[in-house]
Design a protein around this motif. Sequence first.
Motif, PDB file in Angstrom:
ATOM      1  N   LEU A  55       8.964  -5.754  10.684  1.00 20.02           N
ATOM      2  CA  LEU A  55       8.182  -6.345  11.762  1.00 20.02           C
ATOM      3  C   LEU A  55       7.682  -5.219  12.652  1.00 20.02           C
ATOM      4  CD1 LEU A  55      10.989  -8.274  11.387  1.00 20.02           C
ATOM      5  CD2 LEU A  55       9.425  -9.773  12.595  1.00 20.02           C
ATOM      6  N   THR A  56       6.548  -5.458  13.303  1.00 19.29           N
ATOM      7  CA  THR A  56       5.981  -4.434  14.174  1.00 19.29           C
ATOM      8  C   THR A  56       5.116  -5.091  15.249  1.00 19.29           C
ATOM      9  OG1 THR A  56       4.662  -2.400  14.259  1.00 19.29           O
ATOM     10  CG2 THR A  56       3.992  -4.051  12.640  1.00 19.29           C
ATOM     11  N   ASP A  57       4.871  -4.345  16.329  1.00 20.56           N
ATOM     12  CA  ASP A  57       3.948  -4.784  17.370  1.00 20.56           C
ATOM     13  C   ASP A  57       2.605  -4.071  17.238  1.00 20.56           C
ATOM     14  OD1 ASP A  57       4.725  -2.239  18.113  1.00 20.56           O
ATOM     15  OD2 ASP A  57       5.177  -2.759  20.193  1.00 20.56           O
ATOM     16  N   ASP A  58       2.451  -3.247  16.215  1.00 19.84           N
ATOM     17  CA  ASP A  58       1.259  -2.445  15.976  1.00 19.84           C
ATOM     18  C   ASP A  58       0.436  -3.086  14.862  1.00 19.84           C
ATOM     19  OD1 ASP A  58      -0.586  -0.537  15.030  1.00 19.84           O
ATOM     20  OD2 ASP A  58       0.767   1.141  15.408  1.00 19.84           O
ATOM     21  N   GLY A  59      -0.721  -3.678  15.228  1.00 17.43           N
ATOM     22  CA  GLY A  59      -1.563  -4.376  14.261  1.00 17.43           C
ATOM     23  C   GLY A  59      -2.046  -3.489  13.126  1.00 17.43           C
ATOM     24  N   MET A  60      -2.390  -2.239  13.435  1.00 14.92           N
ATOM     25  CA  MET A  60      -2.853  -1.318  12.390  1.00 14.92           C
ATOM     26  C   MET A  60      -1.714  -1.004  11.417  1.00 14.92           C
ATOM     27  SD  MET A  60      -6.041  -0.781  12.862  1.00 14.92           S
ATOM     28  CE  MET A  60      -6.441   0.724  12.019  1.00 14.92           C
ATOM     29  N   LEU A  61      -0.533  -0.780  11.958  1.00 16.29           N
ATOM     30  CA  LEU A  61       0.622  -0.502  11.110  1.00 16.29           C
ATOM     31  C   LEU A  61       0.970  -1.730  10.277  1.00 16.29           C
ATOM     32  CD1 LEU A  61       2.937   1.336  10.203  1.00 16.29           C
ATOM     33  CD2 LEU A  61       4.237   0.501  12.178  1.00 16.29           C
ATOM     34  N   GLN A  62       0.902  -2.892  10.873  1.00 12.30           N
ATOM     35  CA  GLN A  62       1.177  -4.134  10.148  1.00 12.30           C
ATOM     36  C   GLN A  62       0.232  -4.255   8.956  1.00 12.30           C
ATOM     37  OE1 GLN A  62       0.134  -7.733  12.216  1.00 12.30           O
ATOM     38  NE2 GLN A  62       1.436  -9.006  10.926  1.00 12.30           N
ATOM     39  N   HIS A  63      -1.048  -3.996   9.188  1.00 11.58           N
ATOM     40  CA  HIS A  63      -2.034  -4.069   8.107  1.00 11.58           C
ATOM     41  C   HIS A  63      -1.732  -3.034   7.025  1.00 11.58           C
ATOM     42  CE1 HIS A  63      -5.797  -4.604   5.998  1.00 11.58           C
ATOM     43  NE2 HIS A  63      -6.006  -3.311   6.098  1.00 11.58           N
ATOM     44  N   ARG A  64      -1.421  -1.802   7.450  1.00 10.34           N
ATOM     45  CA  ARG A  64      -1.152  -0.727   6.482  1.00 10.34           C
ATOM     46  C   ARG A  64       0.068  -1.045   5.619  1.00 10.34           C
ATOM     47  NH1 ARG A  64       0.108   3.754   9.545  1.00 10.34           N
ATOM     48  NH2 ARG A  64       2.192   3.965   8.685  1.00 10.34           N
ATOM     49  N   LEU A  65       1.125  -1.583   6.237  1.00 13.99           N
ATOM     50  CA  LEU A  65       2.343  -1.884   5.486  1.00 13.99           C
ATOM     51  C   LEU A  65       2.168  -3.057   4.524  1.00 13.99           C
ATOM     52  CD1 LEU A  65       5.012  -1.478   8.295  1.00 13.99           C
ATOM     53  CD2 LEU A  65       4.696   0.008   6.306  1.00 13.99           C
ATOM     54  N   SER A  66       1.315  -4.010   4.881  1.00 11.94           N
ATOM     55  CA  SER A  66       1.173  -5.201   4.041  1.00 11.94           C
ATOM     56  C   SER A  66      -0.067  -5.171   3.148  1.00 11.94           C
ATOM     57  CB  SER A  66       1.159  -6.461   4.918  1.00 11.94           C
ATOM     58  OG  SER A  66       0.100  -6.407   5.850  1.00 11.94           O
ATOM     59  N   ASP A  67      -0.900  -4.161   3.279  1.00 13.30           N
ATOM     60  CA  ASP A  67      -2.126  -4.073   2.493  1.00 13.30           C
ATOM     61  C   ASP A  67      -1.803  -3.759   1.029  1.00 13.30           C
ATOM     62  OD1 ASP A  67      -4.641  -3.690   1.442  1.00 13.30           O
ATOM     63  OD2 ASP A  67      -5.183  -2.035   2.771  1.00 13.30           O
ATOM     64  N   PRO A  68      -2.171  -4.679   0.093  1.00 14.58           N
ATOM     65  CA  PRO A  68      -1.872  -4.431  -1.320  1.00 14.58           C
ATOM     66  C   PRO A  68      -2.543  -3.180  -1.880  1.00 14.58           C
ATOM     67  CG  PRO A  68      -3.031  -6.539  -1.014  1.00 14.58           C
ATOM     68  CD  PRO A  68      -2.834  -5.926   0.340  1.00 14.58           C
ATOM     69  N   LYS A  69      -3.615  -2.717  -1.271  1.00 14.31           N
ATOM     70  CA  LYS A  69      -4.308  -1.524  -1.753  1.00 14.31           C
ATOM     71  C   LYS A  69      -3.513  -0.250  -1.476  1.00 14.31           C
ATOM     72  CE  LYS A  69      -8.805  -3.612  -1.284  1.00 14.31           C
ATOM     73  NZ  LYS A  69      -9.684  -4.073  -0.250  1.00 14.31           N
ATOM     74  N   ARG A  70      -2.543  -0.320  -0.581  1.00 11.20           N
ATOM     75  CA  ARG A  70      -1.751   0.864  -0.225  1.00 11.20           C
ATOM     76  C   ARG A  70      -0.703   1.195  -1.284  1.00 11.20           C
ATOM     77  NH1 ARG A  70      -3.048   4.063   3.923  1.00 11.20           N
ATOM     78  NH2 ARG A  70      -0.858   4.534   4.092  1.00 11.20           N
ATOM     79  N   LYS A  71      -0.386   0.247  -2.148  1.00 12.42           N
ATOM     80  CA  LYS A  71       0.531   0.457  -3.268  1.00 12.42           C
ATOM     81  C   LYS A  71       1.897   0.992  -2.832  1.00 12.42           C
ATOM     82  CE  LYS A  71      -2.984   0.172  -6.487  1.00 12.42           C
ATOM     83  NZ  LYS A  71      -3.732  -0.834  -5.829  1.00 12.42           N
ATOM     84  N   PHE A  73       5.630   1.058  -2.791  1.00 10.29           N
ATOM     85  CA  PHE A  73       6.621   0.512  -3.725  1.00 10.29           C
ATOM     86  C   PHE A  73       7.654  -0.323  -2.992  1.00 10.29           C
ATOM     87  CE2 PHE A  73       4.968   3.227  -7.005  1.00 10.29           C
ATOM     88  CZ  PHE A  73       5.268   2.513  -8.164  1.00 10.29           C
ATOM     89  N   LYS A  74       7.978  -1.454  -3.587  1.00 10.31           N
ATOM     90  CA  LYS A  74       9.021  -2.346  -3.084  1.00 10.31           C
ATOM     91  C   LYS A  74      10.128  -2.359  -4.130  1.00 10.31           C
ATOM     92  CE  LYS A  74       5.367  -5.071  -1.064  1.00 10.31           C
ATOM     93  NZ  LYS A  74       4.291  -4.316  -1.660  1.00 10.31           N
ATOM     94  N   VAL A 102      -2.052  -9.899 -14.796  1.00 10.53           N
ATOM     95  CA  VAL A 102      -1.139  -9.033 -15.539  1.00 10.53           C
ATOM     96  C   VAL A 102      -0.453  -8.132 -14.519  1.00 10.53           C
ATOM     97  CG1 VAL A 102      -0.934  -7.224 -17.283  1.00 10.53           C
ATOM     98  CG2 VAL A 102      -2.582  -9.087 -17.608  1.00 10.53           C
ATOM     99  N   ALA A 103       0.866  -8.261 -14.428  1.00  9.31           N
ATOM    100  CA  ALA A 103       1.624  -7.435 -13.489  1.00  9.31           C
ATOM    101  C   ALA A 103       1.573  -5.983 -13.944  1.00  9.31           C
ATOM    102  CB  ALA A 103       3.067  -7.921 -13.407  1.00  9.31           C
ATOM    103  N   LYS A 104       1.409  -5.089 -13.001  1.00 10.13           N
ATOM    104  CA  LYS A 104       1.394  -3.669 -13.314  1.00 10.13           C
ATOM    105  C   LYS A 104       2.770  -3.250 -13.824  1.00 10.13           C
ATOM    106  CE  LYS A 104      -2.188  -2.525 -10.060  1.00 10.13           C
ATOM    107  NZ  LYS A 104      -2.562  -1.838  -8.836  1.00 10.13           N
ATOM    108  N   SER A 140       4.678  -2.112  -7.240  1.00 10.15           N
ATOM    109  CA  SER A 140       3.740  -1.712  -6.191  1.00 10.15           C
ATOM    110  C   SER A 140       2.849  -2.875  -5.780  1.00 10.15           C
ATOM    111  CB  SER A 140       2.882  -0.531  -6.661  1.00 10.15           C
ATOM    112  OG  SER A 140       2.108  -0.914  -7.781  1.00 10.15           O
ATOM    113  N   GLU A 141       3.071  -4.020  -6.405  1.00  8.89           N
ATOM    114  CA  GLU A 141       2.321  -5.219  -6.029  1.00  8.89           C
ATOM    115  C   GLU A 141       3.246  -6.093  -5.194  1.00  8.89           C
ATOM    116  OE1 GLU A 141      -0.193  -6.166  -9.920  1.00  8.89           O
ATOM    117  OE2 GLU A 141       1.943  -5.899 -10.268  1.00  8.89           O
ATOM    118  N   GLY A 142       2.894  -7.314  -5.015  1.00  9.80           N
ATOM    119  CA  GLY A 142       3.749  -8.238  -4.296  1.00  9.80           C
ATOM    120  C   GLY A 142       3.106  -9.603  -4.287  1.00  9.80           C
ATOM    121  N   LYS A 143       2.666 -10.029  -5.434  1.00 10.35           N
ATOM    122  CA  LYS A 143       2.023 -11.340  -5.532  1.00 10.35           C
ATOM    123  C   LYS A 143       3.077 -12.428  -5.401  1.00 10.35           C
ATOM    124  CE  LYS A 143      -1.749  -9.527  -7.856  1.00 10.35           C
ATOM    125  NZ  LYS A 143      -2.933  -9.228  -7.818  1.00 10.35           N
ATOM    126  N   ASN A 144       2.613 -13.629  -5.145  1.00  7.46           N
ATOM    127  CA  ASN A 144       3.496 -14.761  -4.896  1.00  7.46           C
ATOM    128  C   ASN A 144       4.523 -14.953  -6.015  1.00  7.46           C
ATOM    129  OD1 ASN A 144       4.414 -17.047  -3.476  1.00  7.46           O
ATOM    130  ND2 ASN A 144       3.100 -18.382  -4.692  1.00  7.46           N
TER     131      ASN A 144
END
Length: 183
Positions: A55-71, A73-74, A102-104, A140-144
């Motif tokens: 969780l974060t209070d920083d909108g840019m950081l929130q977007h960066r952490l959850s953006d699927p294009k950032r790859k 790894f989870k 197709v999952a990577k 590196s993905e995180g689909k449903n």
Amino acid sequence: MIILFNKPFNVVCQFSAHDPGNGKTGHPTLKDFIQIPDVYAAGRLDTDSEGLLILTDDGMLQHRLSDPKRKEFKTYWVQVEGTPSTEDLEPLIRGIDLSDFVAKPAQVRLIPEPESLWLRNPPIRERKAIPTSWLEIKISEGKNRQVRRMTAKIGFPTLRLIRYAIGQYTIDGIQNGQHKVIE
């Protein structure tokens, strides 16, 4: 500010009350565990999954952490029904067709039950005649429901799913239901 939260099973990843539509209170939400104003989850974790939520209070950081294009790894600890062989895991390592995508390729290995594991409430269902195993799966993905779908596709249904890490952030030292502010 970055908050690492070790989300328990059955907790909804939102702060507002969850109404299942029957007028009764639904599952617990983030507000039942975190009383820090103006923070938001960077990504999601299903109600029936446990582990790391950032969780974060920083909108840019929130977007960066959850953006699927950032790859980013989870890493997941996954308890499955049965004992998969190396050959059974090969489709996950190569990349597996889940019909709608197709999952990577994933990094997958059998691991012993994690030492820092907490009891889940309620416990998983277990069958006496079928053993369970633990896998570490890095994607590196995180689909449903991706990890659950991947293990089911190879014939080893997920019984318990714990997100251990997102990139450099882990649940190390954070008890289930607790959080840690790191910035």
